[in-house]
Design an enzyme around this catalytic site. Structure first.
Site, PDB file in Angstrom:
ATOM      1  N   HIS A 183       1.679  -3.611   3.479  1.00 13.21           N
ATOM      2  CA  HIS A 183       2.057  -2.192   3.423  1.00 13.21           C
ATOM      3  C   HIS A 183       1.761  -1.542   4.776  1.00 13.21           C
ATOM      4  CE1 HIS A 183       2.266   1.976   2.222  1.00 13.21           C
ATOM      5  NE2 HIS A 183       2.847   1.586   1.108  1.00 13.21           N
TER       6      HIS A 183
ATOM      7  N   GLU B  42      10.172  -0.028   3.652  1.00 15.45           N
ATOM      8  CA  GLU B  42       9.381   1.189   3.523  1.00 15.45           C
ATOM      9  C   GLU B  42       9.242   1.870   4.888  1.00 15.45           C
ATOM     10  OE1 GLU B  42       7.196   1.343  -0.439  1.00 15.45           O
ATOM     11  OE2 GLU B  42       5.851   1.310   1.276  1.00 15.45           O
TER      12      GLU B  42
HETATM   13  P1  PGA Z   1       5.631   7.245  -1.731  1.00 15.23           P
HETATM   14  O1  PGA Z   1       4.858   5.881  -1.379  1.00 15.23           O
HETATM   15  O2  PGA Z   1       6.462   6.982  -2.928  1.00 15.23           O
HETATM   16  O3  PGA Z   1       4.537   8.233  -1.971  1.00 15.23           O
HETATM   17  O4  PGA Z   1       6.446   7.588  -0.539  1.00 15.23           O
HETATM   18  C1  PGA Z   1       5.545   4.667  -1.427  1.00 15.23           C
HETATM   19  C2  PGA Z   1       4.657   3.570  -0.892  1.00 15.23           C
HETATM   20  O5  PGA Z   1       3.949   3.795   0.092  1.00 15.23           O
HETATM   21  O6  PGA Z   1       4.617   2.467  -1.461  1.00 15.23           O
END
Ligand code: PGA
Length: 218
Positions: A96, A145
């Site tokens: 992540h 992401e």
């Molecule tokens: P968010 O986070 O939905 O708050 O943008 C997603 C993530 O970081 O997995």
């Protein structure tokens, strides 16, 4: 199969986790949904307690860890290894951007974590924020992401997500997910294309009813 992954990050204590699970157990009726995999990723200290308490009530729901050690076993104080998570975590989130940023995780470490997870039968959800980051072989789920979309309210347009997908080499067996400010108001745009196999949901997963509202009914 469509994936809906709740990433609670470091946001909840045990009482809040159990409260969420109680609410979700009441409102989630899996027979209303087809072909979907719900994965809940609580803070690690609560994972086993939650799984033990709710697995029988929620037999189709899967549980995941938010990280895993790159080491197999040994003198690594504080690490939680894949061997420890075997049969507890069905999935693990790896790489992540928050871990890359705040804990200095590298592509090489992420590759090792992925290898460890697979060695112990744990499916991997590898997060990428750029096409320059490496995709470990045999990645089960790849989540795009973009850093500036995460927890900002600025979810990326669906076409930008699809364009990202077209620029990376994905194994035919790897599912492609998007994450970044997805909520019940915008999720439909991502579900309307067959090129996005699921969503990784942070903020909107913190409330049981909002996460529930993100799941598509049949
Ligand atoms: P968010 O986070 O939905 O708050 O943008 C997603 C993530 O970081 O997995």
């Amino acid at each position: 199969m469509r994936y809906f992954i709740a990433n609670w990050k470091a946001e909840k204590n045990l009482e809040q986790c159990l409260g969420w699970m109680d609410e979700f157990s009441r409102i989630y009726h899996p027979e209303s949904f087809t072909d979907l995999e719900v994965v809940i990723c609580p803070p690690l200290p609560y994972l086993l307690t939650i799984k033990n308490r709710y697995q029988a009530r929620l037999p189709r729901v899967k549980f995941g860890a938010q990280d895993i050690s790159r080491f197999d076993r040994g003198k690594y104080t504080g690490e939680t290894t894949a061997a420890m998570l075997e049969k507890i975590a069905d999935y693990v989130i790896i790489g992540h951007s928050e871990r890359r940023r705040w804990l200095g995780e590298t592509d090489d470490q992420i590759l090792k974590k992925s290898q460890q997870a697979h060695r112990y039968g744990i499916k991997t959800v590898v997060c990428l924020s750029s096409i320059h980051q490496a995709v470990p072989p045999e990645t089960d789920l790849l989540a795009y992401e973009p850093v500036d979309a995460i927890a900002s309210g600025n979810n990326y347009p669906v076409q930008t997500v699809i364009d990202f997908r077209s620029q990376i080499r994905l194994a035919p067996t790897t599912a492609f997910l998007y994450g970044g400010s997805v909520n019940s108001a915008n999720i439909q745009t991502y579900l309307s294309t067959a090129q996005i196999d699921g969503l990784l949901i942070g903020t909107a997963s913190l409330q049981g009813c909002e996460f529930m509202a993100c799941l598509p009914k049949k």
